[in-house]
Design an enzyme around this catalytic site. Structure first.
Site, PDB file in Angstrom:
ATOM      1  N   GLU A  41       0.641  -4.457   7.703  1.00 49.93           N
ATOM      2  CA  GLU A  41       1.005  -3.492   6.665  1.00 49.93           C
ATOM      3  C   GLU A  41       2.278  -4.011   6.013  1.00 49.93           C
ATOM      4  O   GLU A  41       3.337  -4.046   6.645  1.00 49.93           O
ATOM      5  CB  GLU A  41       1.234  -2.110   7.268  1.00 49.93           C
ATOM      6  CG  GLU A  41       1.703  -1.069   6.260  1.00 49.93           C
ATOM      7  CD  GLU A  41       2.149   0.221   6.914  1.00 49.93           C
ATOM      8  OE1 GLU A  41       3.148   0.808   6.438  1.00 49.93           O
ATOM      9  OE2 GLU A  41       1.521   0.637   7.909  1.00 49.93           O
ATOM     10  N   ARG A  45       9.182  -1.947   0.543  1.00 46.42           N
ATOM     11  CA  ARG A  45      10.637  -1.798   0.618  1.00 46.42           C
ATOM     12  C   ARG A  45      11.353  -2.991  -0.007  1.00 46.42           C
ATOM     13  O   ARG A  45      12.561  -2.925  -0.252  1.00 46.42           O
ATOM     14  CB  ARG A  45      11.080  -1.651   2.082  1.00 46.42           C
ATOM     15  CG  ARG A  45      10.603  -0.363   2.739  1.00 46.42           C
ATOM     16  CD  ARG A  45      11.209  -0.216   4.114  1.00 46.42           C
ATOM     17  NE  ARG A  45      10.799   1.038   4.735  1.00 46.42           N
ATOM     18  CZ  ARG A  45      11.437   1.600   5.755  1.00 46.42           C
ATOM     19  NH1 ARG A  45      12.507   1.022   6.258  1.00 46.42           N
ATOM     20  NH2 ARG A  45      11.010   2.726   6.266  1.00 46.42           N
ATOM     21  N   THR A  69       4.907   2.099   2.635  1.00 47.27           N
ATOM     22  CA  THR A  69       6.021   2.670   1.865  1.00 47.27           C
ATOM     23  C   THR A  69       5.657   2.755   0.383  1.00 47.27           C
ATOM     24  O   THR A  69       6.474   2.451  -0.492  1.00 47.27           O
ATOM     25  CB  THR A  69       7.329   1.864   2.069  1.00 47.27           C
ATOM     26  OG1 THR A  69       7.440   1.465   3.434  1.00 47.27           O
ATOM     27  CG2 THR A  69       8.538   2.732   1.740  1.00 47.27           C
ATOM     28  N   LYS A 129      -0.964   9.074   8.673  1.00 42.84           N
ATOM     29  CA  LYS A 129       0.220   8.538   9.316  1.00 42.84           C
ATOM     30  C   LYS A 129       1.013   9.711   9.893  1.00 42.84           C
ATOM     31  O   LYS A 129       1.281  10.679   9.189  1.00 42.84           O
ATOM     32  CB  LYS A 129       1.067   7.773   8.302  1.00 42.84           C
ATOM     33  CG  LYS A 129       2.377   7.235   8.865  1.00 42.84           C
ATOM     34  CD  LYS A 129       3.105   6.395   7.835  1.00 42.84           C
ATOM     35  CE  LYS A 129       4.427   5.874   8.388  1.00 42.84           C
ATOM     36  NZ  LYS A 129       5.091   4.948   7.458  1.00 42.84           N
TER      37      LYS A 129
END
Length: 202
Positions: A41, A45, A69, A129
């Protein structure tokens, strides 16, 4: 179950990676694949995330590749166009979830409560998640709500330790095993990438 979601749970551990440069992408992912973890993943960021996803997708199509993210529909579009098979967000944003699902993508939104989980499932999210996992009750939380949210599948992140890994929720209805472990790049050789991974539960 969608084949991509099924593969996530078959692999059982999804390393979460924040790349600092595109040059790190292939060596690290090759090390992961050689160590038996053909999955990653890549988080948004860092500025190079999209290009890293594209490079890995082109050079290592066998990798199960997701984008993490992801905060906006624009980021989701860029990630999917680059080759991400699933999209992960730190929080639950109905607009982003619906956008990804309407485009045929796999959305795994961050959820911390039964209400958020229920809303995400009703939107069509097949996997959720659970974040931050330990701060929101960890295994016990999932055991308590697993019977009510039948069919829910979780990928947990947030202060996961070996102790919580051993405290498996497998006896709870609706719980499937999946994990997410954070792996930061830097001075550590990518060929030792297996060492800092921390298996966990979902």
């Amino acid at each position: 179950m969608n084949p991509i979601v099924e593969k996530v749970y078959q692999i059982g551990i999804i390393p979460v990676i924040a790349f600092n440069s595109v040059d790190e992408a292939l060596p690290l992912c090759k090390a992961l694949a050689e160590g038996g973890l053909p999955a990653a993943e890549v988080t948004f960021r860092t500025a190079c995330a999209e290009e890293c996803i594209r490079k890995i997708h082109e050079e290592m199509p066998e990798m199960l590749l997701g984008a993490g993210t992801v905060l906006t529909t624009e980021q989701a579009d860029r990630a999917m166009a680059a080759g991400a098979s699933f999209i992960v967000a730190p929080g639950f944003d109905p607009e982003v979830c619906k956008h990804v699902i309407d485009k045929g993508g796999i959305m795994m939104p961050g959820t911390a409560s039964a209400g958020e989980m229920q809303q995400a499932m009703n939107l069509g999210c097949e996997a959720l998640k659970f974040f931050p996992a330990e701060a929101n009750g960890g295994v016990n939380m999932l055991k308590n709500i697993g019977a009510a949210l039948k069919g829910a599948r979780w990928m947990c992140t947030g202060t996961i330790t070996w102790a919580t890994t051993r405290s498996s929720p497998s006896a709870a209805p609706g719980c499937a095993r999946a994990t997410s472990s954070r792996l930061a790049t830097g001075q550590r050789s990518p060929h030792r990438a297996r060492k800092p991974l921390t298996p966990c539960w979902a």
